[in-house]
Design a protein around this motif. Structure first.
Motif, PDB file in Angstrom:
ATOM      1  N   LEU A 199       0.603  -1.418  -0.166  1.00  0.00           N
ATOM      2  CA  LEU A 199       0.221   0.085   0.059  1.00  0.00           C
ATOM      3  C   LEU A 199       0.685   1.339  -0.194  1.00  0.00           C
ATOM      4  CD1 LEU A 199      -3.000   1.314   0.089  1.00  0.00           C
ATOM      5  CD2 LEU A 199      -2.541   0.933   2.567  1.00  0.00           C
ATOM      6  N   ALA A 200       2.098   0.769   1.000  1.00  0.00           N
ATOM      7  CA  ALA A 200       2.871   2.313   1.016  1.00  0.00           C
ATOM      8  C   ALA A 200       3.338   2.352  -0.007  1.00  0.00           C
ATOM      9  CB  ALA A 200       4.217   2.054   1.682  1.00  0.00           C
ATOM     10  N   GLU A 201       4.109   1.538  -1.207  1.00  0.00           N
ATOM     11  CA  GLU A 201       4.330   1.545  -3.235  1.00  0.00           C
ATOM     12  C   GLU A 201       3.632   2.710  -3.016  1.00  0.00           C
ATOM     13  OE1 GLU A 201       6.527  -1.538  -5.863  1.00  0.00           O
ATOM     14  OE2 GLU A 201       6.303  -1.844  -4.121  1.00  0.00           O
ATOM     15  N   LEU A 202       2.165   1.353  -3.421  1.00  0.00           N
ATOM     16  CA  LEU A 202       1.632   2.579  -4.508  1.00  0.00           C
ATOM     17  C   LEU A 202       0.695   3.830  -4.016  1.00  0.00           C
ATOM     18  CD1 LEU A 202      -1.043  -0.686  -5.040  1.00  0.00           C
ATOM     19  CD2 LEU A 202       0.310  -0.156  -6.632  1.00  0.00           C
ATOM     20  N   ILE A 203       1.276   4.117  -2.423  1.00  0.00           N
ATOM     21  CA  ILE A 203       0.515   5.748  -2.670  1.00  0.00           C
ATOM     22  C   ILE A 203       1.695   6.672  -2.945  1.00  0.00           C
ATOM     23  CG2 ILE A 203       0.358   7.425  -0.796  1.00  0.00           C
ATOM     24  CD1 ILE A 203      -1.842   5.160   0.859  1.00  0.00           C
ATOM     25  N   GLY A 204       3.144   6.073  -2.707  1.00  0.00           N
ATOM     26  CA  GLY A 204       4.114   6.627  -2.792  1.00  0.00           C
ATOM     27  C   GLY A 204       4.296   6.886  -4.648  1.00  0.00           C
ATOM     28  N   GLN A 205       3.776   5.837  -5.701  1.00  0.00           N
ATOM     29  CA  GLN A 205       4.224   6.891  -6.880  1.00  0.00           C
ATOM     30  C   GLN A 205       2.596   7.267  -7.212  1.00  0.00           C
ATOM     31  OE1 GLN A 205       2.687   2.693  -8.716  1.00  0.00           O
ATOM     32  NE2 GLN A 205       5.122   1.813  -7.701  1.00  0.00           N
ATOM     33  N   VAL A 206       2.192   7.865  -6.688  1.00  0.00           N
ATOM     34  CA  VAL A 206       1.582   8.970  -6.150  1.00  0.00           C
ATOM     35  C   VAL A 206       1.712  10.349  -5.754  1.00  0.00           C
ATOM     36  CG1 VAL A 206      -0.809   6.919  -7.262  1.00  0.00           C
ATOM     37  CG2 VAL A 206      -1.014   8.227  -5.191  1.00  0.00           C
ATOM     38  N   ASP A 207       2.418   9.896  -4.862  1.00  0.00           N
ATOM     39  CA  ASP A 207       2.595  10.968  -4.205  1.00  0.00           C
ATOM     40  C   ASP A 207       3.066  12.160  -4.193  1.00  0.00           C
ATOM     41  OD1 ASP A 207       2.863  12.686  -1.473  1.00  0.00           O
ATOM     42  OD2 ASP A 207       4.638  12.198  -1.611  1.00  0.00           O
ATOM     43  N   ARG A 208       3.983  12.273  -5.631  1.00  0.00           N
ATOM     44  CA  ARG A 208       4.335  13.363  -6.560  1.00  0.00           C
ATOM     45  C   ARG A 208       3.217  14.054  -7.430  1.00  0.00           C
ATOM     46  NH1 ARG A 208      10.378  12.678  -8.696  1.00  0.00           N
ATOM     47  NH2 ARG A 208      11.322  13.061  -6.883  1.00  0.00           N
ATOM     48  N   ARG A 209       2.258  13.466  -7.905  1.00  0.00           N
ATOM     49  CA  ARG A 209       1.751  13.900  -8.767  1.00  0.00           C
ATOM     50  C   ARG A 209       0.798  14.691  -7.944  1.00  0.00           C
ATOM     51  NH1 ARG A 209       2.011  13.996 -13.955  1.00  0.00           N
ATOM     52  NH2 ARG A 209       3.888  12.836 -14.359  1.00  0.00           N
ATOM     53  N   VAL A 210       0.209  14.189  -6.697  1.00  0.00           N
ATOM     54  CA  VAL A 210      -1.140  14.784  -5.685  1.00  0.00           C
ATOM     55  C   VAL A 210      -0.570  15.858  -5.446  1.00  0.00           C
ATOM     56  CG1 VAL A 210      -2.058  14.550  -4.193  1.00  0.00           C
ATOM     57  CG2 VAL A 210      -1.931  12.485  -5.307  1.00  0.00           C
ATOM     58  N   ARG A 211       0.941  16.458  -4.951  1.00  0.00           N
ATOM     59  CA  ARG A 211       1.644  17.184  -4.677  1.00  0.00           C
ATOM     60  C   ARG A 211       1.724  18.552  -5.263  1.00  0.00           C
ATOM     61  NH1 ARG A 211       7.134  17.047  -2.423  1.00  0.00           N
ATOM     62  NH2 ARG A 211       7.731  16.035  -3.518  1.00  0.00           N
ATOM     63  N   TRP A 212       1.552  17.779  -6.665  1.00  0.00           N
ATOM     64  CA  TRP A 212       1.723  18.915  -8.254  1.00  0.00           C
ATOM     65  C   TRP A 212       0.712  19.743  -7.993  1.00  0.00           C
ATOM     66  CZ3 TRP A 212       1.348  17.737 -13.995  1.00  0.00           C
ATOM     67  CH2 TRP A 212       2.017  18.360 -14.495  1.00  0.00           C
ATOM     68  N   TYR A 213      -0.866  18.800  -7.796  1.00  0.00           N
ATOM     69  CA  TYR A 213      -2.408  19.338  -7.844  1.00  0.00           C
ATOM     70  C   TYR A 213      -2.592  20.023  -6.460  1.00  0.00           C
ATOM     71  CZ  TYR A 213      -2.704  16.015 -12.079  1.00  0.00           C
ATOM     72  OH  TYR A 213      -2.313  15.034 -13.318  1.00  0.00           O
ATOM     73  N   TYR A 214      -2.159  20.124  -5.983  1.00  0.00           N
ATOM     74  CA  TYR A 214      -2.005  20.573  -3.935  1.00  0.00           C
ATOM     75  C   TYR A 214      -2.062  21.693  -4.367  1.00  0.00           C
ATOM     76  CZ  TYR A 214      -3.878  20.378   0.396  1.00  0.00           C
ATOM     77  OH  TYR A 214      -4.608  20.851   1.846  1.00  0.00           O
ATOM     78  N   THR A 215      -0.612  21.956  -4.820  1.00  0.00           N
ATOM     79  CA  THR A 215      -0.484  22.972  -4.844  1.00  0.00           C
ATOM     80  C   THR A 215      -1.291  24.000  -5.630  1.00  0.00           C
ATOM     81  OG1 THR A 215       1.864  22.448  -4.806  1.00  0.00           O
ATOM     82  CG2 THR A 215       1.290  24.835  -6.026  1.00  0.00           C
ATOM     83  N   ALA A 216      -1.783  23.726  -6.264  1.00  0.00           N
ATOM     84  CA  ALA A 216      -3.475  24.754  -7.219  1.00  0.00           C
ATOM     85  C   ALA A 216      -4.265  25.386  -6.341  1.00  0.00           C
ATOM     86  CB  ALA A 216      -3.745  25.174  -8.220  1.00  0.00           C
ATOM     87  N   ILE A 217      -4.519  24.195  -5.037  1.00  0.00           N
ATOM     88  CA  ILE A 217      -5.410  24.478  -4.218  1.00  0.00           C
ATOM     89  C   ILE A 217      -5.280  24.513  -2.744  1.00  0.00           C
ATOM     90  CG2 ILE A 217      -6.872  23.760  -5.560  1.00  0.00           C
ATOM     91  CD1 ILE A 217      -7.002  20.949  -4.381  1.00  0.00           C
ATOM     92  N   ALA A 218      -4.500  25.075  -2.538  1.00  0.00           N
ATOM     93  CA  ALA A 218      -3.558  24.691  -0.700  1.00  0.00           C
ATOM     94  C   ALA A 218      -4.533  25.330  -0.074  1.00  0.00           C
ATOM     95  CB  ALA A 218      -1.808  24.688  -0.826  1.00  0.00           C
ATOM     96  N   ARG A 219      -4.367  26.772  -0.170  1.00  0.00           N
ATOM     97  CA  ARG A 219      -4.757  27.572   0.072  1.00  0.00           C
ATOM     98  C   ARG A 219      -6.353  27.957   0.488  1.00  0.00           C
ATOM     99  NH1 ARG A 219      -1.444  31.975  -2.732  1.00  0.00           N
ATOM    100  NH2 ARG A 219      -0.057  32.409  -1.358  1.00  0.00           N
ATOM    101  N   PRO A 220      -6.949  27.871  -0.780  1.00  0.00           N
ATOM    102  CA  PRO A 220      -9.231  27.798  -0.339  1.00  0.00           C
ATOM    103  C   PRO A 220      -9.005  26.192   0.203  1.00  0.00           C
ATOM    104  CG  PRO A 220      -7.965  26.927  -2.617  1.00  0.00           C
ATOM    105  CD  PRO A 220      -6.629  27.982  -2.454  1.00  0.00           C
ATOM    106  N   ARG A 221      -8.181  25.347  -0.311  1.00  0.00           N
ATOM    107  CA  ARG A 221      -8.109  23.877   0.283  1.00  0.00           C
ATOM    108  C   ARG A 221      -8.015  23.890   2.335  1.00  0.00           C
ATOM    109  NH1 ARG A 221     -10.990  20.394   2.597  1.00  0.00           N
ATOM    110  NH2 ARG A 221     -10.391  17.882   1.861  1.00  0.00           N
ATOM    111  N   GLY A 222      -7.128  24.533   2.694  1.00  0.00           N
ATOM    112  CA  GLY A 222      -6.428  24.484   3.331  1.00  0.00           C
ATOM    113  C   GLY A 222      -6.985  24.225   4.496  1.00  0.00           C
TER     114      GLY A 222
END
Length: 242
Positions: A175-198
């Motif tokens: 599970l950790a390996e699978l989540i790790g594979q998507v983590d970087r791209r999640v961070r990429w998308y999340y940067t755009a909404i970090a403030r309104p989502r915060g």
């Protein structure tokens, strides 16, 4: 690749990214003795993820090489690898550009992430110790502090650290390996909404810690599922200019 001038963004006095030349930016020379091509790849990937290099931005080998303090060859190799992984688009006769993610790509990623993270939260509730709970609250406070300072980079990093620790608590290496594979791209998308989502996101994180503390696996899973789904919706409904 086309060698037209394409300056990287600098940070202005307020911390916002502005257009400017590399000569005015603080150099980010890669660390050695890590293999050079790997170090350059990691450096460029991180610049894309934290949106120092903006989606759609033209990437010029000479500028990137100067910025990182390396020759153009490892930069060229890194760009080719980044294209293979979907971070960069190489266009004939035009050069390299940061990939411009589509909403469909984001939707698919957030959907998969939701399934994986919900299961991770369930397992974390079953395995967390008192020391683990204390660490979760520390990570939570780091996020709240970043939110108070309206520091997007710290917010994104704190969010990633919080979710990564819950994954660690799951005790499931696959599970950790699978989540790790998507983590970087999640961070990429999340940067755009970090403030309104915060604000709401960190309130939900607190609810999640409480469920894990109570060892209520079902509740933890439900909170995480709702949390990741709301993040998906916020991203898809963000203003177009973001």
């Amino acid at each position: 690749m086309t060698e037209a001038t394409s300056p990287l963004p600098e940070r202005g006095p307020t911390g916002r990214k502005t257009k400017g030349s590399l000569s005015g930016a603080a150099a980010r020379r890669v660390e050695r003795p890590a293999p050079l091509r790997q170090a350059v790849y990691e450096a460029l990937a991180e610049l894309i993820i934290n949106r120092t290099l903006q989606p759609g931005q033209h990437l010029v080998e000479a500028d990137l090489a100067e910025y990182l303090g390396v020759s153009r060859q490892p930069v060229r190799e890194a760009l080719q690898r980044l294209q293979t992984e979907g971070w960069v688009d190489l266009r004939p006769a035009q050069g390299a550009f940061v990939h411009l993610p589509t909403d469909e790509e984001a939707d698919q990623l957030f959907s998969v992430r939701g399934v994986l993270e919900a299961h991770s939260a369930r397992l974390a509730a079953e395995h967390a110790t008192a020391e683990d709970i204390e660490r979760l609250w520390e990570l939570h406070q780091a996020g709240v502090d970043a939110l108070g300072d309206q520091d997007v980079e710290r917010l994104v990093a704190a969010n990633a650290s919080f979710h990564a620790f819950i994954t660690e608590l799951s005790g499931n290496k696959v599970l950790a390996e699978l989540i790790g594979q998507v983590d970087r791209r999640v961070r990429w998308y999340y940067t755009a909404i970090a403030r309104p989502r915060g604000g709401e996101a960190w309130a939900q994180h607190a609810m999640l810690i409480e469920a894990i503390t109570a060892k209520d696996a079902k509740r933890a899973e439900e909170i995480m599922s709702a949390h990741t789904e709301q993040t998906r919706q916020v991203y898809l409904n963000r203003p177009e200019n973001d």
